[in-house]
Design a protein around this motif. Structure first.
Motif, PDB file in Angstrom:
ATOM      1  N   THR A   1       0.833  -1.210   0.000  1.00 13.78           N
ATOM      2  CA  THR A   1       0.000   0.000   0.000  1.00 13.78           C
ATOM      3  C   THR A   1       0.864   1.255   0.000  1.00 13.78           C
ATOM      4  O   THR A   1       0.559   2.243  -0.675  1.00 13.78           O
ATOM      5  N   ILE A   2       1.941   1.215   0.744  1.00 14.14           N
ATOM      6  CA  ILE A   2       2.853   2.378   0.744  1.00 14.14           C
ATOM      7  C   ILE A   2       3.361   2.638  -0.675  1.00 14.14           C
ATOM      8  O   ILE A   2       3.365   3.783  -1.154  1.00 14.14           O
ATOM      9  N   GLU A   3       3.756   1.574  -1.354  1.00 12.36           N
ATOM     10  CA  GLU A   3       4.280   1.753  -2.720  1.00 12.36           C
ATOM     11  C   GLU A   3       3.208   2.292  -3.650  1.00 12.36           C
ATOM     12  O   GLU A   3       3.478   3.154  -4.493  1.00 12.36           O
ATOM     13  N   HIS A   4       1.993   1.783  -3.500  1.00  9.65           N
ATOM     14  CA  HIS A   4       0.889   2.278  -4.334  1.00  9.65           C
ATOM     15  C   HIS A   4       0.703   3.777  -4.132  1.00  9.65           C
ATOM     16  O   HIS A   4       0.564   4.535  -5.101  1.00  9.65           O
ATOM     17  N   ILE A   5       0.674   4.206  -2.881  1.00  4.59           N
ATOM     18  CA  ILE A   5       0.420   5.627  -2.611  1.00  4.59           C
ATOM     19  C   ILE A   5       1.606   6.474  -3.070  1.00  4.59           C
ATOM     20  O   ILE A   5       1.432   7.598  -3.548  1.00  4.59           O
ATOM     21  N   ARG A   6       2.796   5.916  -3.000  1.00  4.70           N
ATOM     22  CA  ARG A   6       3.962   6.671  -3.483  1.00  4.70           C
ATOM     23  C   ARG A   6       3.857   6.933  -4.990  1.00  4.70           C
ATOM     24  O   ARG A   6       4.224   8.006  -5.469  1.00  4.70           O
ATOM     25  N   ARG A   7       3.308   5.967  -5.706  1.00  2.00           N
ATOM     26  CA  ARG A   7       3.113   6.175  -7.145  1.00  2.00           C
ATOM     27  C   ARG A   7       2.023   7.215  -7.420  1.00  2.00           C
ATOM     28  O   ARG A   7       2.071   7.961  -8.383  1.00  2.00           O
ATOM     29  N   LEU A   8       1.037   7.280  -6.512  1.00  2.00           N
ATOM     30  CA  LEU A   8      -0.119   8.184  -6.669  1.00  2.00           C
ATOM     31  C   LEU A   8       0.251   9.618  -6.323  1.00  2.00           C
ATOM     32  O   LEU A   8      -0.137  10.567  -7.011  1.00  2.00           O
ATOM     33  N   ASP A   9       0.992   9.788  -5.238  1.00  2.00           N
ATOM     34  CA  ASP A   9       1.234  11.127  -4.674  1.00  2.00           C
ATOM     35  C   ASP A   9       2.616  11.056  -4.028  1.00  2.00           C
ATOM     36  O   ASP A   9       2.747  10.855  -2.826  1.00  2.00           O
ATOM     37  N   SER A  10       3.646  11.270  -4.889  1.00  2.00           N
ATOM     38  CA  SER A  10       5.001  10.840  -4.516  1.00  2.00           C
ATOM     39  C   SER A  10       5.496  11.421  -3.194  1.00  2.00           C
ATOM     40  O   SER A  10       6.220  10.763  -2.460  1.00  2.00           O
ATOM     41  N   ASN A  11       5.138  12.668  -2.901  1.00  2.00           N
ATOM     42  CA  ASN A  11       5.599  13.256  -1.633  1.00  2.00           C
ATOM     43  C   ASN A  11       4.559  13.179  -0.521  1.00  2.00           C
ATOM     44  O   ASN A  11       4.697  13.849   0.496  1.00  2.00           O
TER      45      ASN A  11
END
Lengths: 476, 476
Positions: free
Chosen positions: B200-210
């Motif tokens: 999930t962390i990786e998914h959100i990093r792709r969505l909203d990198s910062n």
């Protein structure tokens, strides 16, 4: 909007929900309720639809098609529910709802309440405040209200006029207070308090001769504000008129101390009312929080009623009334908004809080926390029970148990049409329309829909309201 | 409705109300707040109007007239308020709000909660539930929410996607629970729980990198549902990622007993979290009702935060958290709806109940009833204080005190436009239009208007909502 008069026969079709008993709601689907032009329920038929109603019911009732108006519920999201009964509400305090700070009863009266009530001797101000109060309570499904007005006769009579013309069933109490009040807001004497009370009774008799929609109610404010002569005089007046009566009891610890000081020879607060002849089956006692076992037994013996006002009791830090204990003694209990001690015009919100404060009684640190688990669970009120208090319980409290509070042949059509929001199967992310707070996804059982309504419902869910068959509110 | 993107500079003009400190709201009238296209507040000018804004502020900021949109408040009835922060909310439980019967925490989890959460592994169902949850919380002015999702990674990622596209600032917690859960809804192992969290962390990093709008939050459900390995693993992951974390503490007496049984060597519930390295300044602890003095001191020392959830605590008969006591220890406190332990999507309702349950603590029969009068008054929260908890307090709890919760230069424009109903001077008796429950007659002081809003306000009063300058809700 012009509201329709009940000049036609009416049939209501669909889902009806009402209290069968304290612990049980009854769910009637595919049902027809026929209401005659006087507003009385004349037939209830289950397993019915519009065609069957026309074919069998109209014939049986001698109704012709062209003189019947039909109202349907939408499947799964709408239902008819009995109108709410507000057994304790101060109309002149309406503008103060939400304004109470950290005060408790006695300082709240002097800081907020008496100045507002006194100011309503201005008739234009009273008209504005009372109209908005009636409008909002009707919009929240309150079809019957037991109102305290003020000491001012003209403004009190105006409240009666407005209830009559706007169509809310109401008890109108000209407030008697000839003791301990502030200089600017007090009855001069018992004689004056009684004469003013009689003036309001006469006014209402001219308005609604049999008190069918609007009735006077004798209103000694509370023991500390009433001389012995006023209580005795109201007792006499009640014997002559058979009118109901309302007052306050045992709301706040300082108030109870004050009563002890003023009436040193009385055994208790309840005993004061009993001594002066007003503790009887026509008496509505608001609050009843800190009663002793003996007082509750006396109230039960006299068959006096209790108006439970949980929102007010939490707001003014008064305490938590033990409703299960009162009910177990056989005392009839209804709900009151107690505006503006209570901040909300909604009896649905009072029902919600009746449930919550019953939880507070038994939660860790609560006053009944020492009970066994089974007793603790019992002390908590259920959703079905608080809705009973809001309807049938309230009807008992105001002496109208045979007329309102449920759907039965012979009762009046005092009812509300409730509409819940059906969440669409596909929701566009950029469509931000909302339809109130009660979202139904479709898989909920009916008792779950009702629970959702009790906890998140508000006047957005109250689509239409009728009193005696007359449409008195609808959403525009 | 298509929602505007913050592609323009914006100026907001009129009345602004926000918390200056815990005990004090600040009222700014005739004020201009300038927000740049990135959503940041770049200027605040008092004694300003539209003409003066154009003449002085635009020049100073280098703005041209044609690239500024202007929003004004209506005098006396409208004001801008910071968006609310919901510091504890379970998005998948949204369909269950209001449905809890007489249950308490542990049976409530098994009866209502786990089955609903498990069912949201269906992505279409999750989309419908999450969309409606975000829509309703935005409609109630919640601009930031700390969400628990479920154990399902895809559905959790969907919640993140929806918050991002609908514009709600959010913390998204994939729930870790590898101990004691039901067979049908449990993590297989600590390794699996940690791997799913990382996904999930990786998914959100792709969505909203910062993680500017949407951020992951590490989410061990609560001590009884987490193995030691999961807590240790999350502690390690937090050291690597610097992400915030959320869990529950000391909500219910049976839960506390269970923790004692599972962790016999720990000194307390708080000590369990401390032992496994997760009691730190990035931890949000929900409930914190029955803490011992030593636990509260430990939490204060570690600078962990508390999400106070009064609606839930009353509904599930959990108890009453002593907020003043926590604040006096220097612990930062925000408010949580805790849906569906709490029945309401509204942080305004949580604020209202924060006030009411603080009254319950000190009323007759309440657990602090034995205090002196002065201490009792102090334990009660004021209107100003509960609004602080709803905004600045919440911002502290989620680690965004420098970005949101008030109107200050450099902060984000996360705000709501509140509209109260002005009762007309003359009301037609047959006009039954109502505009929500907050009626202003015109004579009320501003602090009284705010009190009226706190006690009777609902989403009808929330006209527009912005996050980072983007309009994310408006009434249609």
């Amino acid at each position: 909007m012009t509201l329709s008069k009940p000049d036609k026969n009416q049939v209501f079709l669909g889902t009806f929900i009402h209290s069968k008993s304290l612990g049980e709601l009854e769910y009637l689907h595919n049902t027809a309720v026929c209401v005659d032009a006087s507003g009385k329920i004349v037939a209830i038929e289950t397993n019915c639809n519009q065609q069957k109603a026309v074919e069998t019911l109209y014939a049986r009732l001698g109704w012709s098609l062209d003189n019947v108006s039909v109202t349907l519920t939408r499947d799964g999201r709408q239902f008819f529910f009995p109108g709410f009964v507000d057994t304790h509400v101060h109309a002149p305090q309406y503008p103060n709802i939400g304004i109470f700070g950290k005060s408790t009863l006695l300082d709240w009266l002097n800081t907020y309440t008496f100045p507002m009530e006194a100011s309503l001797s201005s008739i234009p101000k009273a008209r504005r405040v009372y109209t908005q109060c009636i409008r909002q309570t009707l919009a929240h499904g309150t079809t019957t209200a037991a109102y305290y007005a003020t000491i001012d006769v003209d403004a009190t009579n105006l409240l009666a006029d407005l209830c009559y013309s706007m169509g809310q069933r109401a008890f109108i109490g000209r407030v008697c207070m000839d003791h301990l009040g502030p200089d600017y807001y007090i009855d001069e004497s018992a004689d004056q308090a009684l004469a003013a009370t009689r003036a309001t009774i006469e006014h209402i008799r001219r308005l609604d001769s049999n008190f069918e929609l609007v009735s006077p109610i004798l209103t000694p404010r509370f023991a500390p504000a009433c001389s012995v002569e006023t209580m005795r005089g109201l007792s006499e007046l009640q014997k002559q008129t058979q009118l109901p009566m309302q007052t306050h009891i045992s709301e706040n610890m300082d108030e109870i101390e004050l009563v002890k000081k003023i009436f040193p020879n009385s055994k208790s607060y309840a005993d004061v009312y009993d001594t002066y002849g007003i503790l009887n089956e026509k008496m509505i006692l608001a609050h009843a929080i800190h009663l002793t076992e003996e007082e509750a037994d006396l109230i039960a013996e006299r068959n006096s009623k209790v108006a439970h006002c949980p929102v007010s009791n939490s707001a003014l830090s008064s305490g938590v009334a033990r409703v299960r204990w009162l009910l177990d003694k056989g005392i009839q209990v209804g709900l009151g908004t107690d505006m503006s001690g209570g901040y909300s015009p909604s009896i649905l919100e009072a029902a919600r809080h009746a449930k919550l404060v019953s939880n507070h009684l038994v939660m860790p640190g609560g006053q009944l926390d020492n009970l066994w688990q089974e007793e603790r669970d019992k002390a908590k009120l259920s959703v079905d029970e608080v809705l009973y208090l809001a309807t049938r319980g309230g009807a008992q409290v105001v002496g109208l148990a045979d007329k309102i509070g449920a759907f039965e042949v012979g009762m009046q059509w005092d009812a509300q049409l409730i509409d819940l929001n059906a969440v669409p199967a596909e929701i566009a992310e950029d469509d931000f329309t909302t339809h109130g707070n009660v979202d139904i996804f479709g898989w909920e059982k009916w008792d779950e829909r009702i629970a959702k309504w009790v906890f998140n419902g508000d006047s957005r869910n109250t689509k239409k309201v009728w009193v005696r068959g007359r449409l008195v509110h609808q959403q525009t």
